[in-house]
Design a protein around this motif. Structure first.
Motif, mmCIF file in Angstrom:
data_model
loop_
_atom_site.group_PDB
_atom_site.id
_atom_site.type_symbol
_atom_site.label_atom_id
_atom_site.label_comp_id
_atom_site.label_asym_id
_atom_site.label_seq_id
_atom_site.Cartn_x
_atom_site.Cartn_y
_atom_site.Cartn_z
ATOM 1 N N VAL A 402 0.836 -1.204 0.000
ATOM 2 C CA VAL A 402 0.000 0.000 0.000
ATOM 3 C C VAL A 402 0.868 1.250 0.000
ATOM 4 N N LEU A 403 1.954 1.219 0.758
ATOM 5 C CA LEU A 403 2.866 2.366 0.761
ATOM 6 C C LEU A 403 3.414 2.629 -0.636
ATOM 7 N N GLU A 404 3.763 1.580 -1.329
ATOM 8 C CA GLU A 404 4.271 1.725 -2.694
ATOM 9 C C GLU A 404 3.178 2.263 -3.619
ATOM 10 N N TYR A 405 1.977 1.732 -3.447
ATOM 11 C CA TYR A 405 0.846 2.144 -4.281
ATOM 12 C C TYR A 405 0.473 3.609 -4.057
ATOM 13 N N ALA A 406 0.569 4.050 -2.783
ATOM 14 C CA ALA A 406 0.065 5.390 -2.439
ATOM 15 C C ALA A 406 1.152 6.446 -2.330
ATOM 16 N N LYS A 407 2.394 6.103 -2.673
ATOM 17 C CA LYS A 407 3.508 7.012 -2.395
ATOM 18 C C LYS A 407 3.375 8.353 -3.103
ATOM 19 N N GLU A 408 2.801 8.368 -4.293
ATOM 20 C CA GLU A 408 2.711 9.630 -5.024
ATOM 21 C C GLU A 408 1.586 10.506 -4.506
ATOM 22 N N PHE A 409 0.371 9.960 -4.451
ATOM 23 C CA PHE A 409 -0.742 10.835 -4.046
ATOM 24 C C PHE A 409 -0.770 11.089 -2.545
ATOM 25 N N ASN A 410 -0.032 10.290 -1.746
ATOM 26 C CA ASN A 410 0.089 10.589 -0.316
ATOM 27 C C ASN A 410 1.419 11.267 0.010
ATOM 28 N N ASP A 411 2.195 11.550 -1.043
ATOM 29 C CA ASP A 411 3.456 12.273 -0.904
ATOM 30 C C ASP A 411 4.385 11.613 0.120
ATOM 31 N N ILE A 412 4.587 10.291 -0.056
ATOM 32 C CA ILE A 412 5.485 9.545 0.827
ATOM 33 C C ILE A 412 6.901 9.632 0.240
ATOM 34 N N LYS A 413 7.772 10.316 0.937
ATOM 35 C CA LYS A 413 9.130 10.562 0.420
ATOM 36 C C LYS A 413 10.013 9.325 0.518
ATOM 37 N N ASP A 414 9.915 8.625 1.651
ATOM 38 C CA ASP A 414 10.809 7.493 1.898
ATOM 39 C C ASP A 414 9.975 6.329 2.423
ATOM 40 N N ILE A 415 9.750 5.316 1.602
ATOM 41 C CA ILE A 415 8.887 4.198 1.983
ATOM 42 C C ILE A 415 9.508 3.394 3.117
ATOM 43 N N MET A 417 11.615 4.332 5.446
ATOM 44 C CA MET A 417 11.544 5.062 6.709
ATOM 45 C C MET A 417 10.112 5.054 7.270
ATOM 46 N N THR A 418 9.142 5.223 6.382
ATOM 47 C CA THR A 418 7.747 5.203 6.815
ATOM 48 C C THR A 418 7.368 3.828 7.359
ATOM 49 N N TYR A 419 7.811 2.777 6.673
ATOM 50 C CA TYR A 419 7.513 1.432 7.137
ATOM 51 C C TYR A 419 8.185 1.147 8.478
ATOM 52 N N ILE A 422 6.146 2.575 11.160
ATOM 53 C CA ILE A 422 4.937 1.779 11.420
ATOM 54 C C ILE A 422 5.269 0.538 12.244
ATOM 55 N N THR A 423 6.380 -0.139 11.920
ATOM 56 C CA THR A 423 6.735 -1.332 12.691
ATOM 57 C C THR A 423 7.102 -0.972 14.130
ATOM 58 N N GLN A 424 7.707 0.199 14.342
ATOM 59 C CA GLN A 424 7.983 0.637 15.704
ATOM 60 C C GLN A 424 6.672 0.894 16.454
ATOM 61 N N LEU A 425 5.703 1.432 15.731
ATOM 62 C CA LEU A 425 4.376 1.641 16.316
ATOM 63 C C LEU A 425 3.773 0.301 16.727
ATOM 64 N N LEU A 507 -5.128 0.165 14.255
ATOM 65 C CA LEU A 507 -5.613 0.272 12.885
ATOM 66 C C LEU A 507 -5.624 1.707 12.368
ATOM 67 N N ASN A 508 -6.222 2.618 13.107
ATOM 68 C CA ASN A 508 -6.217 4.020 12.673
ATOM 69 C C ASN A 508 -4.812 4.611 12.635
ATOM 70 N N PRO A 509 -3.967 4.354 13.661
ATOM 71 C CA PRO A 509 -2.591 4.878 13.593
ATOM 72 C C PRO A 509 -1.807 4.372 12.386
ATOM 73 N N ILE A 510 -1.976 3.093 12.035
ATOM 74 C CA ILE A 510 -1.296 2.570 10.840
ATOM 75 C C ILE A 510 -1.793 3.296 9.599
ATOM 76 N N ALA A 511 -3.105 3.465 9.496
ATOM 77 C CA ALA A 511 -3.686 4.157 8.337
ATOM 78 C C ALA A 511 -3.131 5.571 8.202
ATOM 79 N N LYS A 512 -3.061 6.283 9.308
ATOM 80 C CA LYS A 512 -2.584 7.672 9.263
ATOM 81 C C LYS A 512 -1.108 7.735 8.901
ATOM 82 N N ASN A 513 -0.326 6.776 9.386
ATOM 83 C CA ASN A 513 1.086 6.761 9.035
ATOM 84 C C ASN A 513 1.312 6.390 7.569
ATOM 85 N N CYS A 514 0.308 5.773 6.953
ATOM 86 C CA CYS A 514 0.383 5.491 5.523
ATOM 87 C C CYS A 514 -0.106 6.677 4.701
#
Length: 562
Positions: A402-415, A417-419, A422-425, A507-514
């Protein structure tokens, strides 16, 4: 209305073009009742009118789904001259190709009026014949005195109506309401819509010539389901000298008619706005096996494909969204609980002779005992390899896709780092929820183990002593060890798969971090991602406990049979 053609037809065979290019042949004889069941837009009314056109030389009575229940006069009176004048005016050949889509309202009111005049004419003719028998000294039976109006009143009473019809001294057809004391008498124009519908349907059928084909398109219109079922069963029982062809949405209707033929209509194919082929299946004979199906299952059958997949949740739940994406050629139906899924699949599987479908089920794992999982799979009910449907949507592999799929429209700079965030969360939140998650896991294991070990009928008959001991402290200790090992090794796949993560604050925190506003938007994008990602599809199919292989094999067999 009837024509004066063939009054005692030989058995006929109707041919229905079906979508595999062959015709389905159905034999109809006097006394047969042929139901066509289907959802709105499935093409059952078009099929009824095709049969009507094919059998154009046969006596017939047609009651359209778009029939009017009103009359163009305040009162229905009768005279011999008026009757035959009306008969020549109204009686004509049907043109069903045009009547299917548009009806002349005023013409229909004339037909309704003539239908009641037929009822009066038949009843008075009966009375005259009885009088002639008495005058000439012929033997008279009690049944000779029963007129068509008497028959109609008997049917109305048995069907739960509180009204009856009668002729007053001026031969005007009137209504009597027996719900009042004393009874109230009034014009039939004052009857309710449903009462007029029942009277028009009944009068048409009672006055039909022997051997007629009686076409009923949606008889349930204007009538309560209980009333129409009882009304039609009484009329069919009385007119065994006719052939009934009935198009209906009402799935319970055939259960009131023994040995009826049932055609399930799912879809119609058109060419130049004309219906040319249908997707249908025939239940050759109505029997107790069909009655044994729960009504909710009969509803599920309407409009369904040849393969049905029952899942947990509601029509808006994650289950149905996911499985509709994975199995687009299968009818996916939500049944709420896992118990309802089991009941639905077993109900259909145990009644294979009454329908065309192959039923499957997918349910959450919920840490069921392995023996229970294996037994369910033998009944084509498959348990997920992970704890629940959320374990799929929030599986670490799915999150990465999902991070890969949404990286452009969610403006994810570094997948990466974002992942990692999330795993730390996951690490932090799951650590806090250790006691609850381990307790819930043990709880489900204990329940499953106890249910799997309950004494069987043979055990009870042998009078054995049933004992079951559960070492909860030991189970909980092992669960804590397993949980700690997953945390220490950062095995997030196992953590998110093995425990009820919907009960953790994740669930909501993971969604927001994505990059999504909430879990609903995240879950929606999971579906969109799966539609485009073959690797994600294959991965999820591997988590369905063998369901994918079983359903795919059924699809292949079905395609090969077309």
């Amino acid at each position: 209305m009837t024509t004066q053609n063939d009054t005692n037809p030989e058995p006929v065979s109707i041919a229905i073009p079906i979508m595999n290019g062959e015709d389905l042949s159905i034999a109809l004889s006097v006394g047969d009742v042929f139901f066509m069941l289907g959802a709105n837009g499935s093409g059952k009314s078009s099929l009824l009118y095709k049969i009507l056109r094919d059998l154009k030389d046969r006596n017939r009575v047609l009651m359209s789904a778009y029939r009017m229940n009103s009359f163009d006069k305040d009162k229905v009176d009768y005279s011999v001259g008026n009757y035959f004048s009306q008969e020549s005016s109204v009686k004509r050949e049907y043109n069903p190709s045009s009547r299917r889509y548009s009806l002349n309202i005023y013409r229909q009111e004339d037909e309704n009026l003539f239908t009641l005049q037929q009822l009066i004419h038949a009843s008075l003719s009966n009375a005259i014949q009885l009088q002639q028998k008495v005058k000439t000294g012929k033997q008279v039976k009690n049944t000779d005195a029963i007129t068509e109006i008497d028959q109609l009143n008997s049917i109305l009473k048995k069907s739960g109506f509180v009204i009856e019809l009668f002729l007053n001294n001026e031969n005007i057809l009137m209504a009597r309401n027996n719900a009042y004391a004393p009874c109230r008498e009034y014009s039939i124009q004052q009857l309710s819509d449903g009462e007029r519908a029942a009277i028009i349907i009944s009068s048409n059928i009672l006055c039909a010539e022997p051997g007629s084909f009686i076409y009923l398109d949606e008889p349930e219109r204007h009538l309560h389901r209980r009333l129409v079922s009882s009304l039609l069963s009484e009329l069919i029982q009385l007119r065994k000298d006719c052939i009934f062809i009935i198009s209906t949405h009402e799935i319970a209707l055939p259960t009131y008619v023994h040995d009826s033929k049932i055609l399930l209509v799912r879809q119609c194919e058109y060419e130049n706005d004309e219906p040319i082929r249908w997707d249908v299946d025939l239940i050759n004979q109505h029997d107790e096996r069909y009655s044994a199906l729960e009504e909710t299952l009969k509803v599920d059958l309407l409009g369904s494909r040849k393969i049905m997949l029952f899942v947990e949740g509601t029509s808006a739940s994650l289950d149905i969204q996911l499985y509709q994406t994975l199995f687009p050629t299968v009818s996916v139906i939500s049944k709420g609980s896992c118990e309802m899924v089991e009941q639905s699949v077993k109900g259909l599987r145990n009644n294979q002779g009454t329908h065309w479908v192959k039923a499957f089920g997918i349910i959450d794992n919920d840490n069921k005992a392995q023996k229970k999982i294996e037994n369910l799979a033998k009944a084509y009910i498959f348990s997920l390899n992970v704890y629940s449907i959320e374990s799929i949507f929030y599986h670490p592999k799915i999150i990465q896709w999902v991070l890969e799929y949404a990286k452009e429209f969610n403006d994810i700079k570094d997948i990466e780092m974002t992942y990692a965030k999330i795993t730390q969360l996951m690490q932090d939140e799951l650590s806090k929820q250790k006691d609850h998650l381990c307790g819930r896991s043990v709880n489900m294991k204990v329940r499953s183990e106890i249910m799997a070990s309950l004494p069987k009928q043979t055990d009870i008959e042998q009078n054995i002593i049933y004992k079951k001991t559960v070492d909860i402290p030991s189970l909980l200790h092992k669960e804590y060890q397993l949980f700690d090992n997953y945390l220490e090794t950062k095995n997030y796949d196992a953590l998110m798969s093995h425990y009820p993560i919907r009960e953790a604050n994740l669930l909501n925190p993971i969604a927001k971090n994505c990059g999504f506003a909430d879990r609903q938007r995240y879950e929606h994008n999971v579906i969109l991602m799966i539609q485009k990602n073959n690797d994600a599809q294959k991965f999820i199919l591997s988590l369905l406990g063998g369901a994918s292989q079983a359903i795919t094999a059924a699809i292949v067999r079905n395609d090969n049979n077309l």
